[in-house]
Scaffold this motif. Structure first.
Motif, short mmCIF file in Angstrom:
data_model
loop_
_atom_site.label_atom_id
_atom_site.label_comp_id
_atom_site.label_asym_id
_atom_site.label_seq_id
_atom_site.Cartn_x
_atom_site.Cartn_y
_atom_site.Cartn_z
N SER A 22 42.59 -51.28 62.71
CA SER A 22 41.92 -52.29 61.69
C SER A 22 42.78 -53.67 62.17
N ALA A 23 43.96 -53.58 62.37
CA ALA A 23 44.70 -54.91 62.77
C ALA A 23 44.13 -55.46 63.86
N GLU A 26 41.33 -57.50 62.34
CA GLU A 26 41.52 -58.46 61.65
C GLU A 26 42.20 -59.62 62.39
N LYS A 29 39.07 -61.35 63.66
CA LYS A 29 38.36 -62.01 62.41
C LYS A 29 39.15 -63.50 62.41
N LEU A 30 40.35 -63.48 62.16
CA LEU A 30 41.24 -64.76 62.13
C LEU A 30 40.92 -65.73 63.33
N GLN A 33 37.79 -67.47 62.87
CA GLN A 33 37.76 -68.33 61.93
C GLN A 33 38.53 -69.59 62.47
N LEU A 108 49.13 -60.72 63.38
CA LEU A 108 49.64 -59.13 62.95
C LEU A 108 49.98 -58.43 64.02
#
Length: 225
Positions: A22-23, A26, A29-30, A33, A108
């Motif tokens: 999950s990290a 993420e 995803k960042l 962005q 993260l």
């Protein structure tokens, strides 16, 4: 049914104690962005260096912990160069031009790695090249999604697909590992040299193509997740 290897199956897929699926999702995803924010700032007349400075500020603002590889910006003919090549001068983006951005930020405690190609102006062949590299990436990722295909076989198929689409694949770009930072301690090597089925959340699939006659190309990469 997809048959991706479990995390512990291959030594080249080793991860650190902090690794989290999950990290890393993420972090990716960042990273996307951030890339989209940087690309939206790019205008004709800017230099590669100016975009890097603006991009680094955005990444810092978004909470990037560090970079595991530097922000890379390529304009025009520099889009033919691979990661280890230096750009020719500090290129200026033309009114009708093509560019790509490649970044490797850590969020993260996990390594993001994203890259995409964009165009400005109305050069139809440049626009087609930027679109083609995304299509090629999606086709190769779909092959992986069906499972039971080695990393080496993925890049063999990628070369065939690119040729059928009328583009030339840069076979020196073969994808690589990511993980909780730093992935380098695991020495995963290139995806295109991996003879097992790539597991999820561990490998970056990279595609770089070039126009068969004109001096420009396109790049796209994302996590196989």
């Amino acid at each position: 049914m997809t048959t991706h290897a479990p995390l512990s199956f291959q030594p080249r897929e080793a991860v650190g104690p902090a690794y989290s699926r999950s990290a890393i999702a993420e972090a990716q995803k960042l990273s996307w962005q951030a890339l989209e924010r940087i690309a939206a700032l790019v205008r004709p007349g800017m230099t590669e260096a100016e975009v890097r400075v603006a991009g680094e500020a955005i990444l810092t603002e978004m909470g990037m912990e560090r970079t595991w590889h530097p922000l890379l910006v390529r304009f025009g003919a520099n889009t033919l160069k691979i990661f280890s090549d230096r750009s020719e001068g500090d290129a200026v983006l033309g009114e009708n031009d093509i560019f790509f951005i490649d970044m490797g930020p850590v969020f993260l405690g996990h390594e993001g790695d994203v890259g995409a190609t964009y165009t400005v102006g109305s050069d139809a062949e440049m626009q087609a090249c930027a679109e083609a590299v995304r299509v090629l990436f999606d086709r190769v990722r779909a092959i992986w999604d069906h499972g039971a295909v080695s990393g080496r076989a993925l890049y063999e198929r990628a070369e065939e697909e690119a040729r059928a689409m009328g583009w030339v694949l840069n076979i020196d770009i073969k994808g690589h590992r990511v993980s909780d930072d730093p992935h380098s301690v695991h020495k995963g090597g290139n995806l295109g040299d991996f003879d097992a089925v790539p597991g999820k959340g561990l490998w970056i699939l990279e595609m770089q193509i070039r126009h068969p006659k004109r001096p420009f190309g396109a790049f796209y990469e994302d996590l196989l997740a």
